[in-house]
Design a protein around this motif. Structure first.
Motif, PDB file in Angstrom:
ATOM      1  N   LYS A  17       0.831  -1.205   0.000  1.00 28.80           N
ATOM      2  CA  LYS A  17       0.000   0.000   0.000  1.00 28.80           C
ATOM      3  C   LYS A  17       0.866   1.255   0.000  1.00 28.80           C
ATOM      4  CE  LYS A  17      -3.972  -2.006   2.469  1.00 28.80           C
ATOM      5  NZ  LYS A  17      -4.732  -2.013   3.751  1.00 28.80           N
ATOM      6  N   ASN A  18       1.911   1.248   0.819  1.00 29.04           N
ATOM      7  CA  ASN A  18       2.787   2.423   0.901  1.00 29.04           C
ATOM      8  C   ASN A  18       3.531   2.660  -0.406  1.00 29.04           C
ATOM      9  OD1 ASN A  18       2.025   2.868   3.554  1.00 29.04           O
ATOM     10  ND2 ASN A  18       3.745   1.723   4.410  1.00 29.04           N
ATOM     11  N   SER A  19       4.006   1.581  -1.021  1.00 32.99           N
ATOM     12  CA  SER A  19       4.725   1.731  -2.282  1.00 32.99           C
ATOM     13  C   SER A  19       3.795   2.152  -3.411  1.00 32.99           C
ATOM     14  CB  SER A  19       5.433   0.420  -2.645  1.00 32.99           C
ATOM     15  OG  SER A  19       6.419   0.106  -1.690  1.00 32.99           O
ATOM     16  N   ASN A  20       2.583   1.644  -3.376  1.00 30.83           N
ATOM     17  CA  ASN A  20       1.607   1.980  -4.416  1.00 30.83           C
ATOM     18  C   ASN A  20       1.171   3.433  -4.338  1.00 30.83           C
ATOM     19  OD1 ASN A  20      -0.301   1.400  -6.568  1.00 30.83           O
ATOM     20  ND2 ASN A  20      -1.880   1.499  -4.983  1.00 30.83           N
ATOM     21  N   ASN A  21       0.954   3.934  -3.120  1.00 32.13           N
ATOM     22  CA  ASN A  21       0.572   5.334  -2.898  1.00 32.13           C
ATOM     23  C   ASN A  21      -0.625   5.737  -3.768  1.00 32.13           C
ATOM     24  OD1 ASN A  21       0.826   7.829  -1.627  1.00 32.13           O
ATOM     25  ND2 ASN A  21       2.256   8.616  -3.172  1.00 32.13           N
ATOM     26  N   ASP A  22      -1.591   4.824  -3.858  1.00 32.69           N
ATOM     27  CA  ASP A  22      -2.853   5.061  -4.591  1.00 32.69           C
ATOM     28  C   ASP A  22      -2.675   5.234  -6.095  1.00 32.69           C
ATOM     29  OD1 ASP A  22      -4.413   4.948  -2.258  1.00 32.69           O
ATOM     30  OD2 ASP A  22      -4.015   7.058  -1.812  1.00 32.69           O
ATOM     31  N   LYS A  23      -1.538   4.821  -6.642  1.00 34.88           N
ATOM     32  CA  LYS A  23      -1.343   4.936  -8.098  1.00 34.88           C
ATOM     33  C   LYS A  23      -2.180   3.915  -8.859  1.00 34.88           C
ATOM     34  CE  LYS A  23       3.089   4.611  -7.515  1.00 34.88           C
ATOM     35  NZ  LYS A  23       4.545   4.466  -7.789  1.00 34.88           N
ATOM     36  N   HIS A  24      -2.250   2.700  -8.326  1.00 37.73           N
ATOM     37  CA  HIS A  24      -3.026   1.641  -8.958  1.00 37.73           C
ATOM     38  C   HIS A  24      -4.162   1.234  -8.018  1.00 37.73           C
ATOM     39  CE1 HIS A  24       0.240   1.248 -11.871  1.00 37.73           C
ATOM     40  NE2 HIS A  24       1.078   1.226 -10.837  1.00 37.73           N
ATOM     41  N   LYS A  25      -5.236   0.738  -8.589  1.00 38.05           N
ATOM     42  CA  LYS A  25      -6.341   0.247  -7.778  1.00 38.05           C
ATOM     43  C   LYS A  25      -6.068  -1.215  -7.456  1.00 38.05           C
ATOM     44  CE  LYS A  25     -11.370  -0.139  -7.552  1.00 38.05           C
ATOM     45  NZ  LYS A  25     -12.667   0.048  -8.278  1.00 38.05           N
ATOM     46  N   ILE A 307      10.669  -5.655  -2.283  1.00 43.31           N
ATOM     47  CA  ILE A 307       9.701  -6.441  -3.060  1.00 43.31           C
ATOM     48  C   ILE A 307       8.525  -5.569  -3.467  1.00 43.31           C
ATOM     49  CG2 ILE A 307       7.980  -8.291  -2.902  1.00 43.31           C
ATOM     50  CD1 ILE A 307      10.032  -9.822  -1.162  1.00 43.31           C
ATOM     51  N   ALA A 308       7.989  -4.822  -2.506  1.00 42.83           N
ATOM     52  CA  ALA A 308       6.841  -3.960  -2.789  1.00 42.83           C
ATOM     53  C   ALA A 308       7.198  -2.879  -3.798  1.00 42.83           C
ATOM     54  CB  ALA A 308       6.330  -3.335  -1.496  1.00 42.83           C
ATOM     55  N   GLU A 309       8.336  -2.230  -3.603  1.00 49.18           N
ATOM     56  CA  GLU A 309       8.729  -1.130  -4.488  1.00 49.18           C
ATOM     57  C   GLU A 309       8.968  -1.619  -5.917  1.00 49.18           C
ATOM     58  OE1 GLU A 309      12.069   0.704  -2.607  1.00 49.18           O
ATOM     59  OE2 GLU A 309      10.817   1.914  -1.243  1.00 49.18           O
ATOM     60  N   THR A 310       9.619  -2.763  -6.060  1.00 46.93           N
ATOM     61  CA  THR A 310       9.892  -3.280  -7.401  1.00 46.93           C
ATOM     62  C   THR A 310       8.618  -3.776  -8.071  1.00 46.93           C
ATOM     63  OG1 THR A 310      12.109  -3.939  -6.676  1.00 46.93           O
ATOM     64  CG2 THR A 310      11.311  -4.879  -8.734  1.00 46.93           C
ATOM     65  N   THR A 311       7.737  -4.395  -7.298  1.00 45.12           N
ATOM     66  CA  THR A 311       6.453  -4.851  -7.846  1.00 45.12           C
ATOM     67  C   THR A 311       5.653  -3.673  -8.389  1.00 45.12           C
ATOM     68  OG1 THR A 311       6.363  -6.738  -6.317  1.00 45.12           O
ATOM     69  CG2 THR A 311       4.287  -6.036  -7.324  1.00 45.12           C
ATOM     70  N   ILE A 312       5.569  -2.619  -7.608  1.00 43.58           N
ATOM     71  CA  ILE A 312       4.833  -1.424  -8.051  1.00 43.58           C
ATOM     72  C   ILE A 312       5.543  -0.759  -9.220  1.00 43.58           C
ATOM     73  CG2 ILE A 312       3.968   0.837  -7.366  1.00 43.58           C
ATOM     74  CD1 ILE A 312       2.462  -1.581  -6.159  1.00 43.58           C
ATOM     75  N   TYR A 313       6.871  -0.745  -9.190  1.00 44.07           N
ATOM     76  CA  TYR A 313       7.640  -0.188 -10.302  1.00 44.07           C
ATOM     77  C   TYR A 313       7.325  -0.918 -11.609  1.00 44.07           C
ATOM     78  CZ  TYR A 313      11.616   0.366 -13.462  1.00 44.07           C
ATOM     79  OH  TYR A 313      12.397   0.562 -14.572  1.00 44.07           O
ATOM     80  N   ASN A 314       7.279  -2.261 -11.556  1.00 39.51           N
ATOM     81  CA  ASN A 314       6.953  -3.037 -12.753  1.00 39.51           C
ATOM     82  C   ASN A 314       5.568  -2.678 -13.273  1.00 39.51           C
ATOM     83  OD1 ASN A 314       9.420  -4.414 -12.728  1.00 39.51           O
ATOM     84  ND2 ASN A 314       8.623  -6.085 -11.466  1.00 39.51           N
ATOM     85  N   LEU A 315       4.613  -2.535 -12.356  1.00 38.20           N
ATOM     86  CA  LEU A 315       3.258  -2.148 -12.745  1.00 38.20           C
ATOM     87  C   LEU A 315       3.232  -0.732 -13.316  1.00 38.20           C
ATOM     88  CD1 LEU A 315       1.357  -3.596  -9.643  1.00 38.20           C
ATOM     89  CD2 LEU A 315       1.293  -4.516 -11.972  1.00 38.20           C
ATOM     90  N   ASP A 316       4.016   0.162 -12.731  1.00 36.61           N
ATOM     91  CA  ASP A 316       4.107   1.541 -13.227  1.00 36.61           C
ATOM     92  C   ASP A 316       4.569   1.549 -14.683  1.00 36.61           C
ATOM     93  OD1 ASP A 316       3.336   2.541 -10.785  1.00 36.61           O
ATOM     94  OD2 ASP A 316       5.362   3.083 -10.142  1.00 36.61           O
ATOM     95  N   CYS A 317       5.616   0.789 -14.958  1.00 36.64           N
ATOM     96  CA  CYS A 317       6.159   0.748 -16.322  1.00 36.64           C
ATOM     97  C   CYS A 317       5.094   0.265 -17.308  1.00 36.64           C
ATOM     98  CB  CYS A 317       7.378  -0.169 -16.378  1.00 36.64           C
ATOM     99  SG  CYS A 317       8.844   0.472 -15.535  1.00 36.64           S
ATOM    100  N   TRP A 318       4.421  -0.795 -16.956  1.00 40.40           N
ATOM    101  CA  TRP A 318       3.402  -1.342 -17.859  1.00 40.40           C
ATOM    102  C   TRP A 318       2.248  -0.365 -18.067  1.00 40.40           C
ATOM    103  CZ3 TRP A 318       3.631  -6.561 -14.849  1.00 40.40           C
ATOM    104  CH2 TRP A 318       4.694  -7.333 -15.347  1.00 40.40           C
ATOM    105  N   SER A 319       1.848   0.295 -16.995  1.00 40.00           N
ATOM    106  CA  SER A 319       0.715   1.219 -17.105  1.00 40.00           C
ATOM    107  C   SER A 319       1.057   2.409 -17.993  1.00 40.00           C
ATOM    108  CB  SER A 319       0.285   1.707 -15.718  1.00 40.00           C
ATOM    109  OG  SER A 319       1.274   2.531 -15.138  1.00 40.00           O
TER     110      SER A 319
END
Length: 330
Positions: A17-25, A307-319
């Motif tokens: 949740k902290n790494s996502n910071n509401d960027k993705h649902k 783990i959280a930061e890289t997971t969200i980073y991967n999602l950020d790139c794709w989005s």
């Protein structure tokens, strides 16, 4: 991007949740991904899975039909994902390759210390005010020979740690690391020679077709009597039934495992109120010279953050329509 997080455990939710910071649902489910649970991903752009989830061909086909375009692993290992099938289906897959090699290597060293010095048994005795020292004899690590199988990021740190204990460190890998040889006097040798020579063996290889059941009866038979084996890699790297045989005939003096080849549907769950049915795990669990933990070597604050930061980073790139360097291809 709408993301369904499979196998979401309480210990990791806040980090995500902290790494996502509401960027993705993001939506969490405790269920592991399988062909039966894949239907939960209907309406999601991406799913995130852990090492206990199964993304086989059948499951990936269902995800594709449900509109899922991305699979974000929250682990370094990806033997639970059919990468070739994902590529054919046009589903992008990415992992977390470097969350914290320190966490795993330090944990492996901890398992060795606990196993060798019989700390679990000692603590259990003291809990009952039994301060007898009978049958608690271990050995000095100093001047012992430890064989490190796999000298990648984690194995390299294990070499460094064991060198600090004054051990003679020998290694086996398909690719040799010259800096380890220069800095820690690591001696590379064939796997069979390592098994014949080592007082302690620590396993740090990924699971693939070459390493599946790498440690089997043929290698165990040539090991030094009383050898200690530490496995924090993948459960199926060792042939568990052969390890049990080695423990029974006392070729193996002790075995510490944080992973188990049949851990799917067992690890990460509270099964204390169920009747165990896995005969190999039951046998290992009653042996006094076996130490078992439930795949927790990665469980540090630093690793969970990465783990959280890289997971969200991967999602950020794709989005954003970008390619992440962590994408996996076959």
């Amino acid at each position: 991007m709408k993301v369904l997080i499979f196998s979401a455990r309480n210990f990791e939710k806040e980090y995500l949740k902290n790494s996502n910071n509401d960027k993705h649902k993001i939506t969490f489910t405790l269920d592991a991904l399988s062909s039966k649970t894949a239907i939960q991903a209907v309406g999601f752009d991406a799913v995130s899975i852990f090492s206990g989830d199964i993304a086989c061909n059948n499951t990936l086909e269902k995800l594709k039909d449900f509109g899922v375009k991305y699979v974000a692993l929250r682990s370094a290992g990806y033997d639970n994902v059919n990468i070739r099938a994902a590529a054919i289906l046009g589903i992008k897959v990415a992992n977390v390759p470097n969350y914290s090699p320190y966490a795993i290597a330090e944990y492996a060293a901890g398992l060795l210390l606990v196993l060798n010095r019989k700390l679990i048994e000692a603590n259990n005795r003291v809990k009952h005010f039994n301060f007898s020292l009978d049958n608690l004899v271990g050995f000095d690590l100093n001047d012992k020979t430890i064989g490190v199988i796999g000298t990648g990021k984690i194995g390299s740190l294990m070499v460094k740690i064991m060198h600090g204990f004054g051990c003679h460190v020998i290694g086996y890998d398909i690719t040799e690391n010259s800096s380890l040889v220069d800095s820690y006097n690591l001696k590379y040798m064939p796997l069979e020679t390592l098994c014949k020579t080592a007082d302690i063996i620590s396993i740090h290889v990924p699971l693939n077709t070459e390493t599946h059941h790498l440690i089997d009866e043929s290698l165990i038979e040539i090991m030094k009597p009383g050898v200690l084996i530490i496995n924090t890699a993948r459960g199926a790297v060792v042939e568990t039934s052969h390890v049990i045989k080695g423990l029974k005939n006392k070729t193996i003096g002790g075995f510490a495992m944080d992973v188990y080849e049949k851990e799917h549907d067992i690890f990460f769950k509270d099964l204390s109120n169920t009747i165990p049915t896995d005969d190999m795990l039951i046998t290992l669990n009653v042996m006094p010279n076996v130490l078992i933990t439930g795949h927790q070597a990665f469980l540090t604050k630093e690793a969970l953050t990465n783990i959280a930061e890289t997971t969200i980073y991967n999602l950020d790139c794709w989005s954003e329509g970008l390619k992440t360097e962590n994408e996996l291809y076959k």
